[in-house]
Write a protein that holds these residues in place. Structure first.
Motif, short mmCIF file in Angstrom:
data_model
loop_
_atom_site.label_atom_id
_atom_site.label_comp_id
_atom_site.label_asym_id
_atom_site.label_seq_id
_atom_site.Cartn_x
_atom_site.Cartn_y
_atom_site.Cartn_z
N GLU A 212 0.96 -1.39 -0.14
CA GLU A 212 0.04 0.04 0.05
C GLU A 212 0.92 1.39 0.12
O GLU A 212 0.56 2.42 -0.43
CB GLU A 212 -1.20 0.09 0.91
N SER A 213 1.89 1.25 0.53
CA SER A 213 2.81 2.53 0.42
C SER A 213 3.45 2.85 -0.97
O SER A 213 4.12 3.65 -0.99
CB SER A 213 4.09 2.09 1.53
N ARG B 225 1.15 1.95 -3.58
CA ARG B 225 -0.25 2.06 -4.63
C ARG B 225 -0.23 3.36 -5.40
O ARG B 225 -0.87 3.23 -6.32
CB ARG B 225 -1.22 1.78 -3.58
N SER C 206 -7.50 -5.19 -2.45
CA SER C 206 -6.14 -4.66 -3.06
C SER C 206 -6.01 -5.24 -4.25
O SER C 206 -5.38 -4.69 -5.34
CB SER C 206 -4.92 -4.41 -2.08
N TYR D 188 0.14 5.84 4.01
CA TYR D 188 -0.56 6.84 3.02
C TYR D 188 -0.26 8.19 3.32
O TYR D 188 -0.88 9.22 2.67
CB TYR D 188 -2.00 6.46 3.39
#
Length: 643
Positions: free
Chosen positions: A324-325, A327, A367, A498
């Protein structure tokens, strides 16, 4: 005597009217839930197997155990029951359920105890008395400060919490809420208890001396200040699991409560347990600088115990955090995501009854774009543990429309200080173009977020001020929009998960707002700031291009436009849905509104079920075209999807 009704825990089941009431209020139960409740009431204190219930409630139908678990979960919710600390329906692992509350049979104007009531009168009275009292377990303080033993403070508290929950004699407060309350207060027991709505607190100390450990603990009635129970155990660090069980056994004995059998442990390996606990401490910081540390801890846990299902779920969560870091990059690290999915699936395979494994699988599958499977995993998690706010949050993340709104409401009921659940609701309202409702949810969530950030809270959500700013900008309130974007930038520290992404979003949106206000030079500076976080970001380059053109800097504007267009080829390969949105933005910038709308419709229809394209109604890049007739079909399809 023919039963005309039953009474239990303040409720009355009227068999003649076939309804349930509590005082003057009727419960809104479906016929299937009424059938299920009646089946339990006719067999109090008796183990009712899953097979028996399936045959009785769905005779001859091909219905899975998931349907039964969902029905039991809904019945518990209607009765205000908690699966973790039940007053009415207790789950018997892998077998079925038992109705544990005292039941009184009513008939011909008389009331007598149920013949098969099973539980002696004195014990149910104690169960009800304690089940009404909330108890919370604080971290066990270390008598000697040694960073290498920090895991003991949290690990023991987590284990004692789970053991108390298993006893079923109290309403046990979720540990994440406990940690938040400690941060939010001055640390006094009175303020912590008030913040949690808990009457009882478990406090304790742990002291390690080489291979020996001593644990002391007591249960405190915060209102009276009285210590209701004390425990002290000594032993070898290798026997930590047995020592923790003995703490709860001693506390239970002093309260005259049956301690029951020792809890089954997720792992018998002390090394695995330690590595797992250290991994969660690193992961829950939500600090990208510690995510690789968390991955290493969880990898150590599963290497120590290859059947440690909870550690596989932790490993999947840490790997997902690492993914996610990335994305927001044009080429996210898909290898990390694939590993996260594989490890989440392994956790479920090892223990299909572990709610945390299903909830983690739901999170990673979103995800991965597998939203239908994610929703199924989320529903399974809340069916297994309906009182866990994290599972409801993950179900909300995996679903869309009304189901997401309901899941967020459950999250907030269980944990009002989890700000991101308010953002979940706002996203649905934005897609529906219900901007007033979105703004209400965002203002509530932003207030929670600001309090958390001010006190260094454990789950300080990001993005709420950015989204609120977009809603205000869609309402032509440029001044407040800019103020909200600035607030987002002040909160979104780059090292937070995020954080870099929302810094970029806030700067890009701020630039668009400043262009609208005629402050073009400032807008150019804001777009340039966005590109410091993601140098190849297409929307930031497009915004900068338009701002530069307004300032008469055509050559540089052309270069930024070319950079955005060049990125599309990469995005078509790595992020196809996002590529469609960027291409629509380019078309809108060229004045081709109908073509932009058709591009968005194609992107929406190619996307998996869920929250694709939800920002379009408030995206500044589409402001001048979103109200045109050609956009109406897209907006209608987006709103229908969000029902």
């Amino acid at each position: 005597m023919t039963a005309t009704g039953y009474q239990f825990g303040g409720f009355r089941f009227d068999r003649v009217a076939y309804q349930v009431s509590r005082g003057p209020a009727l419960l809104n139960l479906t016929p299937k839930l009424l059938d299920l409740l009646l089946y339990f009431l006719e067999r109090p204190a008796t183990l009712v197997t899953k097979e028996e219930l399936l045959d009785a409630l769905w005779p001859g139908a091909n219905v899975t155990e998931n349907a039964l678990a969902q029905a039991v979960s809904e019945l518990r919710q209607a009765l205000g029951d908690d699966a973790a600390a039940p007053q009415f329906i207790r789950t018997v692992a892998r077998r079925g359920y038992r109705f544990i509350a005292p039941v009184t049979v009513r008939g011909e104007g008389q009331a007598t105890p149920a013949a098969d009531g099973g539980i002696p009168d004195a014990e149910p009275a104690r169960l009800v008395k304690n089940a009404d009292r909330a108890i919370a377990v604080l971290d066990f303080a270390q008598a000697t400060v040694d960073r290498a033993d920090a895991w003991l403070s949290t690990g023991i508290a987590e284990t004692v919490t789970n053991d108390l929950r298993r006893l079923g004699h109290f309403r046990v407060v979720d540990r994440r809420r406990v940690l938040e309350a400690v941060r939010a207060t001055d640390g006094s027991l009175e303020r912590i208890a008030a913040a949690l709505g808990a009457q009882l607190l478990v406090v304790g100390n742990v002291q390690r001396n080489e291979e020996k450990v001593r644990i002391t603990s007591r249960i405190v009635d915060v209102g009276s200040g009285e210590a209701l129970a004390d425990a002290k155990v000594d032993g070898a660090i290798g026997d930590i699991f047995a020592l923790q069980d003995d703490v709860v056994r001693q506390l239970s004995r002093e309260l005259a409560l049956p301690a029951g059998a020792a809890a089954a442990r997720d792992t018998a390996s002390l090394g695995a347990f330690r590595a797992f606990t250290e991994g969660w401490l690193a992961l829950e910081s939500l600090d990208v600088r510690r995510l690789e540390e968390a991955v290493g801890d969880f990898e150590r846990a599963v290497s120590e115990d290859a059947r440690y299902a909870r550690a596989y779920a932790g490993l999947a969560s840490a790997e997902l955090g690492c993914f996610e870091s990335t994305r927001g990059d044009n080429e996210p690290n898909e290898a990390l995501l694939k590993r996260a999915v594989a490890h989440a699936e392994e956790g479920v395979r090892l223990d299909d009854t572990l709610a945390e494994a299903h909830a983690t699988l739901a999170l990673v599958l979103v995800s991965a774009g597998r939203t239908d499977a994610a929703a199924s995993a989320g529903r399974r998690a809340v069916a297994l543990e309906p009182s866990n706010w994290r599972h409801w949050f993950r179900l909300g993340h995996a679903t869309w429309g009304s189901e997401r709104v309901r899941a967020a409401a459950q999250t907030q009921a269980l944990y009002p200080e989890f700000a991101f659940s308010y953002s979940q609701v706002a996203m649905v309202h934005v897609a529906r173009r219900s901007l007033a409702e979105a703004e209400t949810a965002l203002r509530q969530g932003a207030a929670v977020q600001d309090r958390q950030i001010a006190r260094g809270g454990r789950y300080p959500a990001l993005g709420l001020h950015w989204l609120l700013g977009l809603v205000r900008l869609a309402n032509d309130d440029v001044g407040e929009a800019v103020a909200e974007f600035d607030r987002e930038a002040s909160f979104a520290e780059a090292h937070r998960l995020y954080g870099r992404e929302f810094q970029m979003h806030a700067a890009t949106a701020r630039g668009a707002a400043l262009v609208r206000a005629g402050r073009v030079d400032e807008a150019i500076g804001s777009f340039r700031r966005a590109l410091t976080f993601y140098p190849d970001n297409a929307p930031a380059n497009l915004g900068l291009s338009d701002a530069l053109r307004s300032a008469g800097k055509h050559s540089e504007a052309d270069r930024c436009r070319s950079a955005a267009e060049a990125v599309v080829r990469t995005l078509e390969r790595t992020r196809p849905l996002y590529a469609g949105m960027v291409k629509a933005e380019i078309l809108a910038s060229d004045g081709q509104a109908d073509a932009a709308a058709q591009m968005l419709i194609a992107a929406l229809r190619s996307a998996p079920p869920g929250f694709a394209c939800w920002t379009i109604p408030i995206e500044p890049a589409f402001r001048h075209v979103v109200g045109l007739p050609g956009f109406a079909p897209f907006l209608q399809e987006l709103a229908v999807r969000a029902r």
